[in-house]
Design a protein around this motif. Structure first.
Motif, PDB file in Angstrom:
ATOM      1  N   ASN A  35     -54.632 -18.130 -39.246  1.00  0.00           N
ATOM      2  CA  ASN A  35     -55.620 -17.669 -38.267  1.00  0.00           C
ATOM      3  C   ASN A  35     -56.675 -16.801 -38.952  1.00  0.00           C
ATOM      4  O   ASN A  35     -57.879 -16.979 -38.757  1.00  0.00           O
ATOM      5  N   LEU A  36     -56.205 -15.841 -39.758  1.00  0.00           N
ATOM      6  CA  LEU A  36     -57.139 -14.917 -40.402  1.00  0.00           C
ATOM      7  C   LEU A  36     -57.956 -15.636 -41.476  1.00  0.00           C
ATOM      8  O   LEU A  36     -59.131 -15.330 -41.671  1.00  0.00           O
ATOM      9  N   ALA A  37     -57.340 -16.626 -42.161  1.00  0.00           N
ATOM     10  CA  ALA A  37     -58.097 -17.388 -43.155  1.00  0.00           C
ATOM     11  C   ALA A  37     -59.215 -18.187 -42.475  1.00  0.00           C
ATOM     12  O   ALA A  37     -60.318 -18.318 -43.014  1.00  0.00           O
ATOM     13  N   ALA A  38     -58.932 -18.709 -41.283  1.00  0.00           N
ATOM     14  CA  ALA A  38     -59.981 -19.434 -40.545  1.00  0.00           C
ATOM     15  C   ALA A  38     -61.133 -18.489 -40.219  1.00  0.00           C
ATOM     16  O   ALA A  38     -62.312 -18.841 -40.367  1.00  0.00           O
ATOM     17  N   GLY A  43     -53.442 -24.644 -47.222  1.00  0.00           N
ATOM     18  CA  GLY A  43     -52.325 -25.171 -48.001  1.00  0.00           C
ATOM     19  C   GLY A  43     -51.763 -24.080 -48.892  1.00  0.00           C
ATOM     20  O   GLY A  43     -52.451 -23.587 -49.788  1.00  0.00           O
ATOM     21  N   GLU A  44     -50.548 -23.659 -48.591  1.00  0.00           N
ATOM     22  CA  GLU A  44     -49.870 -22.678 -49.446  1.00  0.00           C
ATOM     23  C   GLU A  44     -48.454 -23.217 -49.600  1.00  0.00           C
ATOM     24  O   GLU A  44     -48.245 -24.413 -49.496  1.00  0.00           O
ATOM     25  N   ILE A  45     -47.476 -22.336 -49.816  1.00  0.00           N
ATOM     26  CA  ILE A  45     -46.099 -22.817 -49.826  1.00  0.00           C
ATOM     27  C   ILE A  45     -45.789 -23.338 -48.423  1.00  0.00           C
ATOM     28  O   ILE A  45     -45.202 -24.391 -48.252  1.00  0.00           O
ATOM     29  N   GLY A  46     -46.234 -22.617 -47.401  1.00  0.00           N
ATOM     30  CA  GLY A  46     -46.298 -23.169 -46.050  1.00  0.00           C
ATOM     31  C   GLY A  46     -47.702 -23.700 -45.803  1.00  0.00           C
ATOM     32  O   GLY A  46     -48.632 -23.365 -46.540  1.00  0.00           O
ATOM     33  N   ILE A  47     -47.855 -24.517 -44.765  1.00  0.00           N
ATOM     34  CA  ILE A  47     -49.190 -25.029 -44.428  1.00  0.00           C
ATOM     35  C   ILE A  47     -49.507 -24.582 -43.006  1.00  0.00           C
ATOM     36  O   ILE A  47     -48.750 -24.883 -42.080  1.00  0.00           O
ATOM     37  N   GLY A  48     -50.579 -23.863 -42.841  1.00  0.00           N
ATOM     38  CA  GLY A  48     -50.982 -23.431 -41.505  1.00  0.00           C
ATOM     39  C   GLY A  48     -52.397 -23.887 -41.230  1.00  0.00           C
ATOM     40  O   GLY A  48     -53.083 -24.402 -42.115  1.00  0.00           O
ATOM     41  N   ALA A  49     -52.840 -23.703 -40.009  1.00  0.00           N
ATOM     42  CA  ALA A  49     -54.218 -24.059 -39.671  1.00  0.00           C
ATOM     43  C   ALA A  49     -54.737 -23.075 -38.648  1.00  0.00           C
ATOM     44  O   ALA A  49     -53.970 -22.482 -37.879  1.00  0.00           O
ATOM     45  N   GLY A  50     -56.044 -22.883 -38.654  1.00  0.00           N
ATOM     46  CA  GLY A  50     -56.693 -22.055 -37.649  1.00  0.00           C
ATOM     47  C   GLY A  50     -57.892 -22.828 -37.122  1.00  0.00           C
ATOM     48  O   GLY A  50     -58.687 -23.356 -37.901  1.00  0.00           O
ATOM     49  N   SER A  83     -65.196 -18.874 -32.139  1.00  0.00           N
ATOM     50  CA  SER A  83     -64.025 -18.104 -31.721  1.00  0.00           C
ATOM     51  C   SER A  83     -62.738 -18.798 -32.137  1.00  0.00           C
ATOM     52  O   SER A  83     -62.652 -20.022 -32.114  1.00  0.00           O
ATOM     53  N   LEU A  84     -61.725 -18.012 -32.463  1.00  0.00           N
ATOM     54  CA  LEU A  84     -60.439 -18.565 -32.864  1.00  0.00           C
ATOM     55  C   LEU A  84     -59.647 -18.975 -31.631  1.00  0.00           C
ATOM     56  O   LEU A  84     -59.520 -18.209 -30.679  1.00  0.00           O
ATOM     57  N   PHE A  85     -59.116 -20.204 -31.658  1.00  0.00           N
ATOM     58  CA  PHE A  85     -58.239 -20.682 -30.589  1.00  0.00           C
ATOM     59  C   PHE A  85     -56.811 -20.271 -30.932  1.00  0.00           C
ATOM     60  O   PHE A  85     -56.323 -20.577 -32.008  1.00  0.00           O
ATOM     61  N   ARG A  86     -56.142 -19.587 -29.993  1.00  0.00           N
ATOM     62  CA  ARG A  86     -54.819 -19.041 -30.312  1.00  0.00           C
ATOM     63  C   ARG A  86     -53.676 -19.651 -29.520  1.00  0.00           C
ATOM     64  O   ARG A  86     -52.509 -19.438 -29.859  1.00  0.00           O
ATOM     65  N   GLY A  87     -53.966 -20.412 -28.453  1.00  0.00           N
ATOM     66  CA  GLY A  87     -52.891 -20.948 -27.628  1.00  0.00           C
ATOM     67  C   GLY A  87     -52.345 -19.913 -26.665  1.00  0.00           C
ATOM     68  O   GLY A  87     -52.895 -18.803 -26.540  1.00  0.00           O
ATOM     69  N   ALA A  88     -51.243 -20.268 -25.984  1.00  0.00           N
ATOM     70  CA  ALA A  88     -50.718 -19.406 -24.920  1.00  0.00           C
ATOM     71  C   ALA A  88     -50.035 -18.161 -25.476  1.00  0.00           C
ATOM     72  O   ALA A  88     -50.093 -17.097 -24.869  1.00  0.00           O
TER      73      ALA A  88
END
Lengths: 409, 409
Positions: free
Chosen positions: B191-194, B212-219, B225-230
């Motif tokens: 999220n913060l990288a996005a 892409g890191e050891i885990g893979i996340g997305a923002g 604006s950042l979308f965060r979900g519920a």
């Protein structure tokens, strides 16, 4: 410290009108004194705005309620369901639908007509929709209701008011014209069905609505608002990849959820419906009224499937089991990406819920692992009516957000 | 028609302060007369607010600019980068990072330290982070900068200020304490990288940032604006299902993207890094400074992979090809569900972009079929610095949104 300098009178009036109507909508019957107190506007301003809303038929005055802080009773101002209404319309693969919803979001009229719209001529289908719309607008008028706007739900991708691609209708780049003479918008059926579930269904504010029809769409509601993505195309869960090298999908991809869990896939597994209609199919057209309710169309096949499931038919149970597991895989990806509240299954998934939800939840839980809890799977309270109700509800939402523009005040 | 009745003075002052600071931030140097004109506030109000902002060091006055509508020149008020700053912090699997960003979002300091945080003791790691933070805060103070808040990026799921689950750190339900004595928040690194990419990278307002890191996340950033979900858990693309019955993932699921395209999967394919560190690994701790930049840690393995790719090593090329195709499958589901603008690949995917992006785009295009165009794949402009910069940027955003609270005005 006046914050209003430089803000033009018209813009301020429009904003204040929305503030007053919003307060009446949220809090219910309020006296003018209570409205002034809760909005921070002067009583004179509130009275002028309420007069305009009364004249437009958006509110009515009736009875007495406790007033402002001094507690003297005043006349209650409430939303009026008597004069202003919205038209919801829907083109689906095998039916057309229309409904009229008044300003209090009470459903006043609902009409569904079976029609074979697969690979149909857009002009013919839109003409049939116009006739249906004209009928319900006339019926509403006879009831004293003025339709102030319409929204149309379509089973495809909508961008900038254009129906870009509806693969099951066989339509590309269709601009909708010829509807009744009111302002209207067009939107994806799963988006509008999600809004329908929000306003006419369970009332939850955070959920992913999954609309199982011949295509499968989804609409994500977060904190009472629809998430649309960058171009308004979000929620296409029907084309989430379930098996990367799976069978070809009508979208041009492979192994999409729709291939495993769409209505055609479910019925084809029973030998009941062809995945592609034969060329000699009758042309699109009306085939008489069916009762409003669920499922709107393709009823025969789904009804037979439900009957066979209830009878414990092994083939039918296996078809639902396969579809449910595929749905669980796609929902896993959806939960990780979208982080929804609960998951609501609608469309033909509503009558199939008792047989689909178990395998779907089982697969979802297995794939979610220990990162997070499995969201609750719930059945839609309004089934196939969701999209057409959501369409009408959207018009009401637009009115509440900007009554001056929508009502021409 | 006064709209201000009933609105308390303090709330109005706080709102007006944000309006004035926001106008200066958006439009650049403005005279007080121009500020009064563009905000609709009186010149007296603007002058009082600007005085308070000057005193807090948020703005400075310098030079002359064209004034309000009468065009008389006035003293220019602009954001000041000289006194107020934000602290960005990051705990990643194999490094700690800190940065200081001033109010104009200029990066003033950046420090990265390698550290093996796999299965580490949270207390030890947080103590090491605190030492790093204290150092940069002291360095900033020597430069005249007062750090007014901090945000911490972590590689895991954050809910309500609690690090619920960081599988690669081996941490569950950790509450972060003991950081420097400023208000701070904690958020997911993707999220913060996005947000880092939004504020310090390409400047696009609609994109999916894939980290892409050891885990893979997305923002997902939609319209800036950042979308965060519920529940704030959206964007976990690393656990999107690529193959339903694929190999088990650390999350407890099977066939997740991370199994095919995480940093460990890429390096394991080369025989360079174990997917699970052996038990006799050294405990978590600092292992000296490395230059700030990309990739922050795990540098040796990724740098060797890049060297082998550049040399045309077949094994390395095949590993990137496999990972790229898996990434393309997961991105297909992400594009259908999230409808992003462009897709930005960051983290270790930044140096691997020349070898990953081709196979990823090819698979994405094949699976998207004809429903929509393939979004552009772009490389992050800021690589592994994205999360820690985004963390500092978030503090600045909070300050601009509510200067009275954040600056204690």
């Amino acid at each position: 410290m006046a914050a209003s300098r430089g803000v033009r009178h018209d813009a301020m009036r429009a904003r204040n009108m929305a503030v007053v109507l919003g307060a009446i909508h949220r809090t219910g019957p309020l006296s003018r004194a209570a409205l002034a107190e809760s909005t921070g506007l002067t009583k004179t301003t509130v009275s002028k705005l309420v007069s305009d809303l009364l004249e437009a038929g958006a509110v009515s005055e009736r009875g007495a309620v406790r007033g402002g802080e001094r507690g003297r009773p005043g006349v209650a101002v409430s939303l009026s369901g008597e004069r202003v209404a919205a038209l919801g319309l829907e083109i689906n693969i095998d039916y057309l639908a229309a409904c009229v919803v008044d300003l209090t979001r009470a459903v006043r009229l609902r009409r569904t007509r079976t029609a074979d719209n697969r690979n149909s001529n857009p002009g013919d289908t839109l003409e049939a929709l116009r006739r249906l719309a004209d009928e319900v607008v006339a019926e509403a008028a006879a009831d004293g209701l003025r339709v102030i706007g319409a929204a149309l739900a379509v089973p495809g991708l909508v961008e900038g008011g254009l129906l870009r691609n509806a693969p099951h209708l066989g339509w590309r780049d269709v601009r909708v014209t010829g509807l009744p003479d009111v302002p209207y918008t067009i939107d994806n059926e799963a988006n509008l069905a999600a809004l329908g579930e929000l306003w006419f269904g369970s009332g939850a504010a955070d959920f992913l609505y999954v609309s199982g029809e011949i295509g499968i769409g989804a609409g994500l509601v977060v904190d009472g608002s629809l998430f649309r993505g960058a171009y308004g195309l979000a929620g296409e869960i029907g084309h989430v990849v379930v098996v990367p090298d799976g069978p070809p999908c009508r979208c041009g991809g492979r192994g999409c959820l729709e291939v495993y869990a769409g209505q055609d896939a479910l019925l084809t597994a029973l030998g009941d419906a062809p995945a592609d209609p034969p060329a000699e199919d009758p042309p699109a057209g009306l085939r008489g009224d069916v009762p409003a309710g669920l499922p709107g169309g393709g009823t025969a096949g789904v009804a037979e499937l439900v009957a066979r499931l209830e009878a414990g038919d092994g083939e039918a149970l296996a078809a639902c089991d396969r579809a449910g597991h595929a749905l669980g895989v796609a929902l896993t990806s959806a939960v990780h990406l979208l982080d929804p509240g609960r998951i609501v299954l609608g469309g033909v998934y509503a009558p199939l819920f008792p047989w689909l939800s178990g395998p779907a939840a089982e697969t979802l839980t297995a794939h979610l692992g220990h990162l997070r809890a499995t969201p609750e799977l719930a059945v839609s309270q309004i089934g196939s009516d969701a999209a057409v109700l959501g369409a009408a509800g959207l018009v009401i939402q637009d009115l509440l957000a900007d009554p001056v523009t929508v009502l021409g005040l």
